[in-house]
Design a protein around this motif. Sequence first.
Motif, PDB file in Angstrom:
ATOM      1  N   GLU A  36      24.136   2.590  17.230  1.00 19.17           N
ATOM      2  CA  GLU A  36      24.190   2.382  15.773  1.00 19.17           C
ATOM      3  C   GLU A  36      25.359   1.498  15.344  1.00 19.17           C
ATOM      4  O   GLU A  36      25.426   1.067  14.186  1.00 19.17           O
ATOM      5  CB  GLU A  36      24.268   3.728  15.039  1.00 19.17           C
ATOM      6  CG  GLU A  36      25.498   4.573  15.380  1.00 19.17           C
ATOM      7  CD  GLU A  36      25.249   5.518  16.547  1.00 19.17           C
ATOM      8  OE1 GLU A  36      25.948   6.538  16.633  1.00 19.17           O
ATOM      9  OE2 GLU A  36      24.345   5.230  17.362  1.00 19.17           O
ATOM     10  N   ILE A  37      26.292   1.223  16.264  1.00 18.19           N
ATOM     11  CA  ILE A  37      27.443   0.370  15.953  1.00 18.19           C
ATOM     12  C   ILE A  37      27.087  -1.088  16.238  1.00 18.19           C
ATOM     13  O   ILE A  37      26.742  -1.443  17.362  1.00 18.19           O
ATOM     14  CB  ILE A  37      28.684   0.774  16.774  1.00 18.19           C
ATOM     15  CG1 ILE A  37      29.027   2.239  16.528  1.00 18.19           C
ATOM     16  CG2 ILE A  37      29.861  -0.123  16.434  1.00 18.19           C
ATOM     17  CD1 ILE A  37      29.445   2.530  15.104  1.00 18.19           C
ATOM     18  N   LYS A  38      27.155  -1.926  15.229  1.00 14.88           N
ATOM     19  CA  LYS A  38      26.840  -3.342  15.383  1.00 14.88           C
ATOM     20  C   LYS A  38      28.089  -4.178  15.166  1.00 14.88           C
ATOM     21  O   LYS A  38      28.736  -4.093  14.125  1.00 14.88           O
ATOM     22  CB  LYS A  38      25.758  -3.745  14.378  1.00 14.88           C
ATOM     23  CG  LYS A  38      24.446  -2.986  14.569  1.00 14.88           C
ATOM     24  CD  LYS A  38      23.420  -3.394  13.530  1.00 14.88           C
ATOM     25  CE  LYS A  38      22.113  -2.630  13.716  1.00 14.88           C
ATOM     26  NZ  LYS A  38      21.110  -2.991  12.679  1.00 14.88           N
ATOM     27  N   THR A  41      28.539  -6.538  12.000  1.00 18.93           N
ATOM     28  CA  THR A  41      28.827  -5.957  10.670  1.00 18.93           C
ATOM     29  C   THR A  41      29.975  -4.953  10.722  1.00 18.93           C
ATOM     30  O   THR A  41      30.214  -4.234   9.748  1.00 18.93           O
ATOM     31  CB  THR A  41      27.576  -5.249  10.124  1.00 18.93           C
ATOM     32  OG1 THR A  41      27.197  -4.185  11.017  1.00 18.93           O
ATOM     33  CG2 THR A  41      26.426  -6.236   9.971  1.00 18.93           C
ATOM     34  N   LEU A  42      30.673  -4.903  11.859  1.00 20.49           N
ATOM     35  CA  LEU A  42      31.705  -3.876  12.043  1.00 20.49           C
ATOM     36  C   LEU A  42      32.817  -3.975  10.994  1.00 20.49           C
ATOM     37  O   LEU A  42      33.216  -2.981  10.395  1.00 20.49           O
ATOM     38  CB  LEU A  42      32.305  -3.999  13.453  1.00 20.49           C
ATOM     39  CG  LEU A  42      33.364  -2.944  13.819  1.00 20.49           C
ATOM     40  CD1 LEU A  42      32.768  -1.547  13.737  1.00 20.49           C
ATOM     41  CD2 LEU A  42      33.916  -3.214  15.218  1.00 20.49           C
ATOM     42  N   LYS A  43      33.303  -5.197  10.759  1.00 14.90           N
ATOM     43  CA  LYS A  43      34.418  -5.368   9.819  1.00 14.90           C
ATOM     44  C   LYS A  43      34.019  -4.920   8.411  1.00 14.90           C
ATOM     45  O   LYS A  43      34.761  -4.201   7.741  1.00 14.90           O
ATOM     46  CB  LYS A  43      34.860  -6.837   9.802  1.00 14.90           C
ATOM     47  CG  LYS A  43      36.096  -7.077   8.935  1.00 14.90           C
ATOM     48  CD  LYS A  43      36.486  -8.550   8.905  1.00 14.90           C
ATOM     49  CE  LYS A  43      37.008  -9.002  10.250  1.00 14.90           C
ATOM     50  NZ  LYS A  43      37.545 -10.399  10.171  1.00 14.90           N
ATOM     51  N   ASP A  44      32.835  -5.329   7.973  1.00 17.60           N
ATOM     52  CA  ASP A  44      32.370  -4.945   6.631  1.00 17.60           C
ATOM     53  C   ASP A  44      32.139  -3.440   6.537  1.00 17.60           C
ATOM     54  O   ASP A  44      32.421  -2.820   5.494  1.00 17.60           O
ATOM     55  CB  ASP A  44      31.086  -5.688   6.278  1.00 17.60           C
ATOM     56  CG  ASP A  44      31.326  -7.189   6.101  1.00 17.60           C
ATOM     57  OD1 ASP A  44      32.468  -7.567   5.766  1.00 17.60           O
ATOM     58  OD2 ASP A  44      30.378  -7.968   6.312  1.00 17.60           O
ATOM     59  N   ASP A  45      31.633  -2.844   7.620  1.00 12.79           N
ATOM     60  CA  ASP A  45      31.381  -1.402   7.625  1.00 12.79           C
ATOM     61  C   ASP A  45      32.687  -0.622   7.505  1.00 12.79           C
ATOM     62  O   ASP A  45      32.772   0.369   6.765  1.00 12.79           O
ATOM     63  CB  ASP A  45      30.654  -0.986   8.909  1.00 12.79           C
ATOM     64  CG  ASP A  45      29.225  -1.506   8.945  1.00 12.79           C
ATOM     65  OD1 ASP A  45      28.696  -1.831   7.865  1.00 12.79           O
ATOM     66  OD2 ASP A  45      28.651  -1.591  10.047  1.00 12.79           O
ATOM     67  N   VAL A  46      33.720  -1.076   8.239  1.00 15.79           N
ATOM     68  CA  VAL A  46      35.020  -0.401   8.191  1.00 15.79           C
ATOM     69  C   VAL A  46      35.623  -0.497   6.793  1.00 15.79           C
ATOM     70  O   VAL A  46      36.136   0.478   6.244  1.00 15.79           O
ATOM     71  CB  VAL A  46      35.985  -1.007   9.240  1.00 15.79           C
ATOM     72  CG1 VAL A  46      37.398  -0.475   9.034  1.00 15.79           C
ATOM     73  CG2 VAL A  46      35.511  -0.673  10.651  1.00 15.79           C
ATOM     74  N   ARG A  47      35.542  -1.703   6.203  1.00 15.46           N
ATOM     75  CA  ARG A  47      36.071  -1.871   4.839  1.00 15.46           C
ATOM     76  C   ARG A  47      35.346  -0.964   3.852  1.00 15.46           C
ATOM     77  O   ARG A  47      35.969  -0.348   2.974  1.00 15.46           O
ATOM     78  CB  ARG A  47      35.908  -3.327   4.408  1.00 15.46           C
ATOM     79  CG  ARG A  47      36.902  -4.280   5.052  1.00 15.46           C
ATOM     80  CD  ARG A  47      36.616  -5.694   4.603  1.00 15.46           C
ATOM     81  NE  ARG A  47      37.528  -6.647   5.204  1.00 15.46           N
ATOM     82  CZ  ARG A  47      37.321  -7.946   5.233  1.00 15.46           C
ATOM     83  NH1 ARG A  47      36.229  -8.448   4.691  1.00 15.46           N
ATOM     84  NH2 ARG A  47      38.205  -8.758   5.777  1.00 15.46           N
ATOM     85  N   ARG A  48      34.032  -0.888   3.986  1.00 15.57           N
ATOM     86  CA  ARG A  48      33.244  -0.076   3.061  1.00 15.57           C
ATOM     87  C   ARG A  48      33.599   1.406   3.187  1.00 15.57           C
ATOM     88  O   ARG A  48      33.767   2.109   2.184  1.00 15.57           O
ATOM     89  CB  ARG A  48      31.753  -0.281   3.352  1.00 15.57           C
ATOM     90  CG  ARG A  48      30.827   0.553   2.473  1.00 15.57           C
ATOM     91  CD  ARG A  48      29.376   0.136   2.669  1.00 15.57           C
ATOM     92  NE  ARG A  48      29.028  -0.014   4.074  1.00 15.57           N
ATOM     93  CZ  ARG A  48      28.760   1.016   4.882  1.00 15.57           C
ATOM     94  NH1 ARG A  48      28.792   2.245   4.413  1.00 15.57           N
ATOM     95  NH2 ARG A  48      28.438   0.807   6.151  1.00 15.57           N
ATOM     96  N   LEU A  49      33.775   1.877   4.435  1.00 13.88           N
ATOM     97  CA  LEU A  49      34.113   3.280   4.650  1.00 13.88           C
ATOM     98  C   LEU A  49      35.517   3.600   4.162  1.00 13.88           C
ATOM     99  O   LEU A  49      35.769   4.665   3.599  1.00 13.88           O
ATOM    100  CB  LEU A  49      33.983   3.617   6.147  1.00 13.88           C
ATOM    101  CG  LEU A  49      32.552   3.671   6.673  1.00 13.88           C
ATOM    102  CD1 LEU A  49      32.547   3.792   8.194  1.00 13.88           C
ATOM    103  CD2 LEU A  49      31.786   4.833   6.047  1.00 13.88           C
TER     104      LEU A  49
END
Length: 494
Positions: A36-38, A41-49
């Motif tokens: 499930e980790i891509k 999009t990792l950087k955007d996912d971390v910022r969003r979380l």
Amino acid sequence: MMDESVSITQIVQRLKGTNLHSQLEKQAKECLHKPEIKLETLKDDVRRLLKASGMTWLSDEKKSIKKIETTDSLSCRILKSLNSMCTELGIPLARKRPVAEQKELTNKWNEMGTDEPGNADTHSLFFHSDILKVLVGLKNPNNERSEDLTVRSHWGLIQVSLNVRDILQMVSLPFFISLPSIFLIHYITVFFRMHLHIQNNTLVSEQDSAAAQQYSRQGCPTGLRAQLWSLILNTTNDPEDITHYEQLKARVIHHDLLVDNLIYKDVKLTASNDDYYFVFEDYLYQVLLCFSRDTAVLEHFNYNCATPPKSCIQSKSGSEQCAVVYPPNGVIPFHGFSMYVAPLCFLYNEPSKLYSVFREMYIRYFFRLHSISSHPSGIVSLCLQFERLLQTHLPQLFYHLREIGAQPLRIAFKWIVRAFSGYLSTDQLLLLWDRILGYDSLEIVAVLATAVFVFRAENLMEVTSLASAEAVLADLSTLKVMPLLQIFLFATSV
């Protein structure tokens, strides 16, 4: 984007070499193998979380607080008072001690409390009431005509609109999730006490910082609190730390600063008159004098909206290039500042270790209690949170106190700005600070201040003046922190 990269670099540099860094690195490697980790999009996912969790980048905080305006600058007034004191007393901001004075200070380093050091005419430059005066004057021009400004929002002293948690948000989040088990933890069986002791020893022996922080949420055992706090704060007493402390000590011995007089005066007026802390007077002088010389403390200005005070080198005044930070750590002590150190003296009897823990506590938490910012643990948010909690759950009490000229924040502010140091008994204070470290937040301080008012609500409804209200809340030394928090949080959230 550049500020964001700088912020990340500073965080990574600070974490490097710690147990927490190795744990994060290990977990990151494990996550990379999950489908499930891509990576794209990792950087955007971390910022969003991070944004969802309430964290913001340092640059965002600096930008948001610029919108808050105050008609009077506390920093300017403090520097003006400092310069006036220099002129009145004929004392320079800094001077090199004569050799004889250096030898005398070296000989009595461990017995400074036996003398009357400092200038008797020195006085504190500012008090908690001065900080409150600045907070009351804060304005946010963007929200002057906001629909959020209801009649009730004008009841309190803080008129800045910030997003602070209410009771339901706290109880529904993991923030106070362990509070229902407080009584069980305090009254567990002998067998379970032994199990907890073994578990804590395991945490200490394995040097697991994250696990220690999680465990601190339930309260640390008295015998292991010092070790667990050091583990959470990632402080050590390695030869490098001892050498650093000795270097600071040498700077104190070689040079005398005007702020030394402020430190002497503050310790004499506060900790030395406290039934719990007067025996630690020597430790307080040692730690605070070294603290004033430590330029590493300037680090907190990287994520603080304030700027360190500066002074010009003699005979070169007027030149910005000749301006130097004064004092070297950028922190001018106010009345009661020594009470941030005093409770730690119960945990650490080695000055170098005591110093390391206090410095880390300050640059993580305590600086926020006297710095204006929009951070959730900042003094502005804590005061606003206290007022909103009390208005929401006891509006009759809040209105009554307001009508008789006893604004609740004027009474509670001294508790909040000191994180209750000097007001609670030491064992209860350390239980409160366990949770500050465990949850990495000062919000519990505002909640406890509200809980105290709720606990004394019946008596407060009978008072007719500010003096009588203060008398009702004058002695908090008999209060039990965790039962108070549980009763308030879970009775009002039902």
